[in-house]
Design an enzyme around this catalytic site. Structure first.
Site, short mmCIF file in Angstrom:
data_model
loop_
_atom_site.label_atom_id
_atom_site.label_comp_id
_atom_site.label_asym_id
_atom_site.label_seq_id
_atom_site.Cartn_x
_atom_site.Cartn_y
_atom_site.Cartn_z
N LYS A 78 11.40 13.06 18.65
CA LYS A 78 11.62 14.49 18.23
C LYS A 78 11.22 14.76 17.18
O LYS A 78 11.83 14.55 15.94
CB LYS A 78 12.33 14.85 19.03
CG LYS A 78 12.29 16.55 19.08
CD LYS A 78 13.26 16.82 20.05
CE LYS A 78 13.35 18.98 20.63
NZ LYS A 78 13.55 19.51 21.16
N GLU A 118 13.18 16.69 29.32
CA GLU A 118 14.09 15.79 28.23
C GLU A 118 15.77 15.78 28.58
O GLU A 118 16.25 16.65 29.08
CB GLU A 118 14.34 17.07 27.28
CG GLU A 118 14.55 16.82 25.77
CD GLU A 118 14.70 18.21 24.68
OE1 GLU A 118 14.86 17.77 23.77
OE2 GLU A 118 14.89 19.14 25.60
N CYS A 138 9.64 19.31 24.39
CA CYS A 138 10.36 20.78 23.95
C CYS A 138 9.75 21.68 23.26
O CYS A 138 9.43 21.80 22.95
CB CYS A 138 12.30 20.63 24.16
SG CYS A 138 12.96 22.37 24.59
#
Length: 259
Positions: free
Chosen positions: A109, A43, A143
């Site tokens: 995300k 990331e 994540c």
């Protein structure tokens, strides 16, 4: 479905220094030329997990995006990882998936890390996407998404889930446990690529990048805090045979995800 060679690059990152990170990661990617199909970076691989998007974010099609295109073409492999991108709606933590022929796909995300104030600096993505590459259906995730299994629930629409992360060392048990869980519950291969070292906020990262198969067995796993580049082959025929033999997916609950 042919087999797929996947390479994990676990590396330290220079804090908010795209030039140094791209140079360093470019050397590692060059070592994989001709030996892999898909290369996975962490990331925010060009900056570290920064809450200063006004400093580190790039425009769409910027230097790092062009670097990904060049690296994919030179290595003859798809490359993925996330970076901060400035859009008309604001800043996004964007998972980029770039192929050797110049195709670019992205996922923004969904779950922004509240405890790090990510939701105050980045705009939330809303669309769950699946990318197809070399006959494989790939679900991109970033994540904190790992903690929300409904978002990654396999609807019999993907074969590989990829998590790119900057996941701090104090929570490494959760990281490792949940990667195994996502592979088992979704009957898929699961890749998680994290970083090592420390960032500008004083957070330490243990790495623990993993490739886990559909049985929950680790295929790639290294000692804590180690920089590494490793490639493994995913067996598409074996995956499909297991799903036919043990079709738990047929009994999954039906649901819809709210916007």
């Amino acid at each position: 479905m042919q087999n797929l060679r996947v390479s994990l690059i676990q590396s330290d990152l220079e804090w908010q220094d795209a030039e140094k990170n791209l140079e360093h990661l470019g050397e590692k990617i060059a070592s994989l030329k001709g030996t892999t199909d898909l290369i996975v970076l962490p990331e925010m691989f060009n900056s570290g997990f920064s809450m200063q998007p006004e400093r580190v974010a790039e425009k769409e099609g910027g230097i790092t995006c062009q670097w990904l295109l060049d690296q994919a073409a030179a290595s003859d492999a798809a490359i993925c990882g996330s970076l901060a991108i400035e859009t008309e709606q604001g800043f996004a933590n964007r998972f980029m998936f770039v192929t050797p022929d110049g195709q670019q796909r992205f996922y923004d995300k969904r779950h922004l890390f509240r405890m790090g104030s990510e939701h105050e600096h980045y705009t939330q993505g809303h669309e769950r996407l699946v990318f197809e590459y070399k006959g494989w259906r790939i679900l991109p995730q970033i994540c904190y998404d790992l903690r929300f299994p409904v978002w990654s629930r396999n609807r019999n629409d993907y074969d590989l889930v990829v998590y790119v992360a900057n996941w701090p060392a104090p929570r490494r048990k959760a990281w490792r446990t949940l990667l195994h869980a996502r592979a088992i519950e979704n009957q898929c291969y699961c890749v998680g690529v994290n970083r090592v070292g420390s960032d500008g906020n004083g957070l330490d990262y243990s790495g623990d990048s993993l490739l886990v198969d559909y049985l929950g067995e680790p295929v790639i796993d290294h000692a804590i805090d180690k920089v590494f580049v490793e490639t493994a082959q995913l067996n598409g025929e074996a995956l499909n045979a297991f799903r036919e033999k043990f079709p738990a997916w047929r009994d999954a609950d039906q649901f819809q995800i709210s916007p």
